[in-house]
Design a protein around this motif. Structure first.
Motif, mmCIF file in Angstrom:
data_model
loop_
_atom_site.group_PDB
_atom_site.id
_atom_site.type_symbol
_atom_site.label_atom_id
_atom_site.label_comp_id
_atom_site.label_asym_id
_atom_site.label_seq_id
_atom_site.Cartn_x
_atom_site.Cartn_y
_atom_site.Cartn_z
ATOM 1 N N UNK A 92 0.859 -1.182 0.000
ATOM 2 C CA UNK A 92 0.000 0.000 0.000
ATOM 3 C C UNK A 92 0.894 1.231 0.000
ATOM 4 N N UNK A 93 0.682 2.120 -0.972
ATOM 5 C CA UNK A 93 1.524 3.304 -1.106
ATOM 6 C C UNK A 93 0.653 4.535 -1.348
ATOM 7 N N UNK A 94 0.330 5.214 -0.284
ATOM 8 C CA UNK A 94 -0.213 6.570 -0.321
ATOM 9 C C UNK A 94 0.728 7.330 0.603
ATOM 10 N N UNK A 95 1.652 8.035 0.026
ATOM 11 C CA UNK A 95 2.886 8.369 0.747
ATOM 12 C C UNK A 95 3.311 9.816 0.544
ATOM 13 N N UNK A 96 2.515 10.775 1.071
ATOM 14 C CA UNK A 96 2.916 12.178 0.895
ATOM 15 C C UNK A 96 4.251 12.514 1.534
ATOM 16 N N UNK A 97 4.730 11.666 2.462
ATOM 17 C CA UNK A 97 6.020 11.912 3.114
ATOM 18 C C UNK A 97 7.171 11.150 2.491
ATOM 19 N N UNK A 98 7.012 10.675 1.245
ATOM 20 C CA UNK A 98 8.071 9.898 0.606
ATOM 21 C C UNK A 98 9.379 10.685 0.587
ATOM 22 N N UNK A 99 10.462 9.985 0.922
ATOM 23 C CA UNK A 99 11.768 10.619 0.910
ATOM 24 C C UNK A 99 12.129 11.338 2.182
ATOM 25 N N UNK A 100 11.192 11.416 3.141
ATOM 26 C CA UNK A 100 11.477 12.068 4.419
ATOM 27 C C UNK A 100 11.893 11.005 5.440
ATOM 28 N N UNK A 101 11.903 11.395 6.700
ATOM 29 C CA UNK A 101 12.350 10.480 7.756
ATOM 30 C C UNK A 101 11.298 9.435 8.124
ATOM 31 N N UNK A 102 10.116 9.481 7.498
ATOM 32 C CA UNK A 102 9.117 8.462 7.820
ATOM 33 C C UNK A 102 9.673 7.078 7.491
ATOM 34 N N UNK A 103 9.316 6.095 8.317
ATOM 35 C CA UNK A 103 9.838 4.744 8.106
ATOM 36 C C UNK A 103 9.157 4.052 6.937
ATOM 37 N N UNK A 104 9.900 3.202 6.264
ATOM 38 C CA UNK A 104 9.346 2.232 5.321
ATOM 39 C C UNK A 104 9.329 0.899 6.047
ATOM 40 N N UNK A 105 8.185 0.182 6.010
ATOM 41 C CA UNK A 105 8.024 -0.970 6.889
ATOM 42 C C UNK A 105 7.428 -2.167 6.175
ATOM 43 N N UNK A 106 7.658 -3.322 6.785
ATOM 44 C CA UNK A 106 6.940 -4.546 6.461
ATOM 45 C C UNK A 106 6.386 -5.082 7.777
ATOM 46 N N UNK A 107 5.116 -5.421 7.789
ATOM 47 C CA UNK A 107 4.458 -5.876 9.018
ATOM 48 C C UNK A 107 3.846 -7.247 8.776
ATOM 49 N N UNK A 166 10.061 7.820 -5.486
ATOM 50 C CA UNK A 166 9.318 6.690 -6.034
ATOM 51 C C UNK A 166 9.709 5.412 -5.298
ATOM 52 N N UNK A 167 9.461 5.404 -3.994
ATOM 53 C CA UNK A 167 9.777 4.221 -3.195
ATOM 54 C C UNK A 167 8.863 3.050 -3.547
ATOM 55 N N UNK A 168 7.694 3.345 -4.116
ATOM 56 C CA UNK A 168 6.818 2.254 -4.542
ATOM 57 C C UNK A 168 7.485 1.355 -5.558
ATOM 58 N N UNK A 169 8.200 1.945 -6.474
ATOM 59 C CA UNK A 169 8.905 1.171 -7.505
ATOM 60 C C UNK A 169 10.216 0.598 -6.994
ATOM 61 N N UNK A 170 10.988 1.425 -6.280
ATOM 62 C CA UNK A 170 12.376 1.081 -5.983
ATOM 63 C C UNK A 170 12.575 0.369 -4.653
ATOM 64 N N UNK A 171 11.593 0.447 -3.754
ATOM 65 C CA UNK A 171 11.749 -0.187 -2.445
ATOM 66 C C UNK A 171 10.606 -1.151 -2.144
ATOM 67 N N UNK A 172 9.378 -0.660 -2.142
ATOM 68 C CA UNK A 172 8.266 -1.499 -1.710
ATOM 69 C C UNK A 172 8.004 -2.655 -2.671
ATOM 70 N N UNK A 173 8.011 -2.398 -3.964
ATOM 71 C CA UNK A 173 7.737 -3.472 -4.928
ATOM 72 C C UNK A 173 8.803 -4.566 -4.907
ATOM 73 N N UNK A 174 10.102 -4.230 -4.952
ATOM 74 C CA UNK A 174 11.086 -5.311 -4.903
ATOM 75 C C UNK A 174 11.069 -6.087 -3.599
ATOM 76 N N UNK A 175 10.891 -5.396 -2.481
ATOM 77 C CA UNK A 175 10.808 -6.116 -1.201
ATOM 78 C C UNK A 175 9.617 -7.069 -1.217
ATOM 79 N N UNK A 176 8.481 -6.603 -1.704
ATOM 80 C CA UNK A 176 7.290 -7.451 -1.763
ATOM 81 C C UNK A 176 7.513 -8.665 -2.653
ATOM 82 N N UNK A 177 8.179 -8.461 -3.779
ATOM 83 C CA UNK A 177 8.439 -9.570 -4.698
ATOM 84 C C UNK A 177 9.314 -10.625 -4.045
#
Length: 272
Positions: A69-84, A127-138
């Protein structure tokens, strides 16, 4: 934890650009056998609450697997990227409350995505959806242990949106506007069980208080329970009370923002 080889995607990327296709492509290149299910890519831009509601209401009907799920107005900031991890599901996305309503109240494990070996390089700041979240999910869908994605932290520290309010007392059900769908139906946090507790049955009328306005609306099972153009109430497909206009748009007519307080009671005969 064995996951179904399936990745679902929910974003606010829209369909006009190549953002969604890029995410599909990244997942398919890493794990060609992974099935991809699109939940929606039409969440209003930056609307975390709307995304959270759609995710929570859709997940029970999805295959067990990895939910991005990527609705991420804080992309690129200090907000964490997570897997739960939550049972046979893993949720991947920004730690901004988007995932919170879909998560169970207990039994989750949270990891910050710190293993950059799993990401695409160079990593785009926007674009963490492409470069981080999608590859981790795969990688997870293909069998990677979740502990390999990064550093575990206390799941109690995840950013959580406030749970929608609802309360039943003295013959009234209080709640709030959860969301509005593309048809203009206004979904409330009041549930079918709440309605049962106040004695509401289909075929009668409900008194609905919206701020300073008080409306009497028929309570039916289908949109045709009211004449065309008229407001009505019904229990929607996920068990929440909703307001609709038969062949019209209740959201436009009522102008209710998400979070607006609503009070519902059974209309007494003298009020008809």
């Amino acid at each position: 934890m064995a996951l179904t080889n399936c990745v679902t995607l929910l974003t606010d990327y829209g369909l006009e650009d190549g953002f969604v296709a890029a995410c599909h492509g990244v997942i398919s290149r890493i794990s060609p056998s992974t099935r991809i299910v699109d939940i929606t890519h039409l969440v209003p831009p930056g609307d975390v609450r709307r995304g959270a509601a759609i995710l929570a209401q859709t997940v029970p009907y999805l295959p067990e697997g990895v939910h991005v799920a990527v609705v991420d107005p804080g992309v690129g900031t200090a907000r964490r990227a997570v897997a739960v991890a939550a049972g046979d599901r893993v949720f991947v996305g920004p730690d901004n409350g988007l995932l919170s309503w879909a998560l169970p109240d207990s039994g989750t494990r949270a990891f910050e995505l710190t293993n950059s070996k799993l990401w695409l390089e160079p990593l785009s700041a926007t674009f963490h959806g492409r470069d981080m979240f999608s590859p981790v999910a795969a990688h997870l869908a293909a069998g990677l242990d979740i502990a390999a994605v990064g550093t575990e932290f206390d799941a109690a520290d995840l950013v959580m949106l406030p749970r929608p309010t609802r309360r039943v007392q003295e013959g009234t059900a209080d709640g709030e506007v959860l969301t509005c769908d593309r048809f203009g139906n206004v979904q409330l946090s009041v549930t079918a069980d709440d309605l049962h507790r106040i004695g509401a049955v289909t075929g009668t009328s409900l008194t609905v208080t919206l701020g300073r306005r008080t409306l009497t609306v028929p309570f039916g099972e289908t949109f045709a329970s009211a004449p065309p153009g008229e407001l009505m109430a019904y229990v929607d497909s996920v068990g929440c009370l909703a307001l609709a206009v038969n062949s019209g748009n209740a959201a436009q007519r009522l102008g209710l923002p998400p979070g607006a307080h609503v009070r519902v009671s059974v209309t007494s005969p003298s009020m008809h």
